[in-house]
Design an enzyme around this catalytic site. Structure first.
Site, PDB file in Angstrom:
ATOM      1  CE1 TYR A  53      31.630   9.544  13.236  1.00 40.01           C
ATOM      2  CE2 TYR A  53      31.719  10.825  15.075  1.00 40.01           C
ATOM      3  CZ  TYR A  53      30.979  10.029  14.402  1.00 40.01           C
ATOM      4  OH  TYR A  53      29.643   9.806  14.828  1.00 40.01           O
ATOM      5  N   GLY A 241      20.944  18.186   8.726  1.00 35.24           N
ATOM      6  CA  GLY A 241      20.962  19.535   7.946  1.00 35.24           C
ATOM      7  C   GLY A 241      19.435  19.891   7.590  1.00 35.24           C
ATOM      8  N   GLY A 245      16.703  23.880   6.554  1.00 36.52           N
ATOM      9  CA  GLY A 245      15.849  24.518   5.395  1.00 36.52           C
ATOM     10  C   GLY A 245      16.702  24.873   4.300  1.00 36.52           C
TER      11      GLY A 245
END
Length: 347
Positions: A53, A241, A245
């Site tokens: 990461y 995610g 929406g």
């Protein structure tokens, strides 16, 4: 904040886990430290990172930066005991870590020492293998995964050797527990059998993708988790995610993950967007925030210890933390299952 046992390790963790894979790319050092402060204040004491990461994108110049940022937080405040820290050893093919070498007896000590150095800590609470050398059906590989060419004897020999090395790392005090990620039911069973035979530490947990949109874990893996005390640590409980929406109607907000990765790793499909709309409508009928509903649902499954979520910004973290206060009624859970039956496997 609810707390759950981390398998048979003797450790307990908050039902929500702070993911750090944006620390150093989408999330600045200052913002990352503010997130750690706020999460801890809210009762989140479990943190997940990895040597590879940050992501979005993964790049040679940033590999290890997320761990370094977390380590700087520890160095600044000295509150190591406040967190249960999990990190991961990259698997075969991640070219920016050891040139893409597989997990071996040689790479394990090197990778652990590197993570300890970057994290500025003396011991990693949960050390995980990010994905198996032989590959698996995760990351949308399930549509074409073919294990028929695997060498069972070679796989078990690798596992036995790795467990021996991990045992020595436990004895040295470098790690407390060992976990897996992106594994299968057969693979996990082999690790467990070899540990039971005395070859090294027992698998403590499993970190696989799991969300309202990705419920592959519900069958064989869930049964293994329950019967063997190997709880799931779901990653992407908001489906990268999608379940927020924010991508409905083709929207791509500036700075969002989709602005960097257009398909969200193969998750963006017409059927996925239809499923998101259905879950949002359901949340609306029950007067719930859809993000908090999705996160609470993933965290409260009977085989889950802690759901790993990430936030690019502090306001997103604040929003997600509200999941701890959500109540999931039996009626709501039945409706969630009905939506799942109507929108199965959308990606």
């Amino acid at each position: 904040m609810r707390r759950n046992p981390l398998g048979r390790t003797g450790m307990e963790v908050s039902e929500l886990c702070l993911g750090t894979m944006t620390f150093g790319t989408q999330t600045s050092r200052a913002e990352a430290h503010a997130q750690m402060d706020r999460a801890l204040e809210a009762g989140v004491d479990f943190l997940d990172t990895a040597e590879m990461y940050p992501v979005n994108p993964v790049a040679a110049e940033t590999v290890g930066l997320s761990e370094e940022i977390v380590g700087d937080w520890f160095a600044r405040g000295g509150r190591r005991d406040a967190w249960v820290v999990a990190t991961k050893h990259s698997g075969e093919g991640m070219r920016h870590a050891r040139g893409g070498a597989p997990i071996t007896a040689e790479t394990i000590p090197e990778a652990i020492e590197g993570s300890l150095r970057r994290l500025k800590i003396d011991c990693i609470d949960l050390y995980q293998f990010h994905w198996p050398n032989r590959g698996s059906y995760h990351f949308r590989q399930n549509w074409r995964y073919d294990p028929s060419g695997q060498d069972r004897a070679a796989t078990r020999a690798h596992m036995e050797e790795a467990l021996g090395v991990l045992e020595r790392q436990v004895e040295k005090g470098n790690i407390r527990a060992f976990g897996l990620s992106n594994e299968t039911a057969w693979g996990t069973a082999q690790w467990l059998a070899l540990a039971e035979a005395g070859h090294g530490p027992r698998v403590a947990s499993m970190q696989n993708e799991y969300s309202l949109l990705c419920r592959i874990y519900d069958t064989d893996m869930a049964e293994l988790s329950v019967n063997e005390d190997v709880p799931l640590l779901p990653f992407s409980p908001l489906a990268a995610g999608l379940l927020s929406g924010k991508y409905q109607g083709g929207a791509v907000p500036a700075g969002s993950r989709r602005s960097i990765n257009a398909t969200l790793g193969g998750r963006v499909t017409p059927r996925a967007l239809e499923a998101v709309a259905a879950y949002h409508a359901l949340a609306g009928r029950f007067g719930l925030d859809p993000v908090q509903m999705a996160l609470a649902w993933a965290a409260r499954r009977p085989f889950v210890a802690s759901a790993i979520f990430g936030a690019t910004r502090l306001d997103q973290l604040e929003h997600a933390l509200g999941a701890a206060e959500v109540t999931l009624s039996d009626e709501l859970c039945a409706e969630i299952d009905a939506v799942h039956r109507a929108h199965p496997m959308p990606y």
